[in-house]
Motif scaffolding. Structure first.
Motif, short mmCIF file in Angstrom:
data_model
loop_
_atom_site.label_atom_id
_atom_site.label_comp_id
_atom_site.label_asym_id
_atom_site.label_seq_id
_atom_site.Cartn_x
_atom_site.Cartn_y
_atom_site.Cartn_z
N ARG A 40 0.83 -1.21 0.00
CA ARG A 40 0.00 0.00 0.00
C ARG A 40 0.86 1.26 0.00
O ARG A 40 0.55 2.26 -0.66
N LEU A 41 1.98 1.22 0.75
CA LEU A 41 2.83 2.40 0.86
C LEU A 41 3.88 2.49 -0.25
O LEU A 41 4.43 3.57 -0.50
N ALA A 280 -0.90 0.71 7.36
CA ALA A 280 -0.75 1.70 6.28
C ALA A 280 -1.76 2.84 6.38
O ALA A 280 -1.52 3.91 5.82
N PHE A 284 -0.61 6.49 5.15
CA PHE A 284 -1.04 6.83 3.79
C PHE A 284 -1.91 8.08 3.79
O PHE A 284 -1.74 8.97 2.94
N ALA A 302 -6.22 -0.73 1.39
CA ALA A 302 -5.44 -0.28 2.54
C ALA A 302 -5.41 -1.37 3.59
O ALA A 302 -6.40 -2.06 3.84
#
Length: 304
Positions: A40-41, A280, A284, A302
């Protein structure tokens, strides 16, 4: 400082660089969640991501496995944590060479907390490296690595005064540290004063703020008390009454962290290190609010 103040500029995201910290998972389920967080990151293209290393090598194999997976299955650059606790110099040197053999070129060199935990008395291990400065020197003996070290805006709990604390940071720099990453803090004035102290002492490496988005205020407040981190009254008021309301808690937490970062940007800071707690969502969201956008297609949803 009562609270953060900033004026949003549309181009501000272009001036900010971020890195993220993960810890090695203990179970298959935790490993799956960590990898969801990594993916996700990843599109945010952080400068690097670090993977922590437990006291005395308690997570050595899991750390190595996580670092290797990041190297082989993502576009991210991992930084492996190293500590001095409960290990001889020979044992530490062996781990350094193992990481170097994988292709790791970045490290985070820390003395480490006592095996008994934060607040316990630290005792150098027999025939071990005594502190972070010695560990930095050992890393430099093996290769010309990029080495991050720790810094403490409110001084290390074991330091008798700021002069002693700054002197230790100077020793780390003299031995080859590339940058310092701070313990998390919530009062930006304290960080700014710490940087001024370091500059007056002739320390000119980047001192990167460590940012902790607050997933659980009660837990963070408790840990802050043990490690000597001030929790301002205005911050406690932000989270008052939200223990049973996780959705609102998350919204407040992301806003608080974004405000802190943007206030620091106004003060001239451009690099930030996020303690993600292997999640995350807040990291995020904060990156989005400060203007950092995904540069690759997003993969999956996420992480929870």
């Amino acid at each position: 400082m009562n609270q953060f103040r900033f004026s949003r500029r549309p181009d501000i995201g272009d001036k900010i660089r971020v890195s993220f910290e993960f810890f090695p998972p203990k179970t298959d389920e935790m490993e799956s969640r960590l990898w969801e967080t990594v993916k996700r990151l990843e599109p945010l293209q952080p400068k690097f991501v670090s993977v922590t290393y437990g006291a005395g090598g308690s997570t050595r194999e899991r750390t190595a496995r996580t670092v290797k997976r990041i190297l082989t299955e993502s576009s991210l650059t991992p930084a492996a944590h190293m500590t001095c606790v409960n290990a001889t110099r020979e044992e530490v040197d062996t781990v350094i060479h193992e990481f170097a053999g994988m292709g790791v070129t970045r490290f985070v060199a820390l003395r480490g907390d006592p095996v008994e935990g934060v607040g316990a008395a630290y005792r150098p291990y027999p025939d071990g490296y005594a502190n972070g400065a010695e560990l930095v020197g050992a890393l430099k003996q093996v290769g010309n690595f990029d080495i991050s070290v720790s810094a403490y805006p409110e001084k290390h709990p074991e330091s008798p005064d700021f002069a002693t604390d700054i002197d230790m940071l100077k020793r780390k720099v003299d031995n080859g540290a590339t940058r310092a990453i701070t313990q998390f803090f919530f009062d930006n004035d304290l960080y700014e004063r710490y940087v001024e102290r370091a500059r007056r002492a002739g320390i000119y490496i980047p001192i990167v703020p460590g940012i902790l988005p607050i997933h659980n205020f009660a837990q963070v407040a408790s840990f802050s008390a043990r490690c000597g981190t001030l929790v301002p009254s205005w911050l406690a008021e932000r989270f008052d009454g939200l223990d049973g309301d996780p959705q609102t808690h998350a919204l407040v937490a992301s806003a608080v962290a974004a405000e802190q970062v943007l206030d620091l940007v106004e003060r001239g800071v451009g690099d930030f290190h996020f303690y993600t707690m292997n999640r995350a969502d807040l990291a995020f969201a904060v990156c989005h609010m400060i203007g950092i956008r995904a540069q690759l297609p997003l993969v999956g949803s996420a992480a929870a």
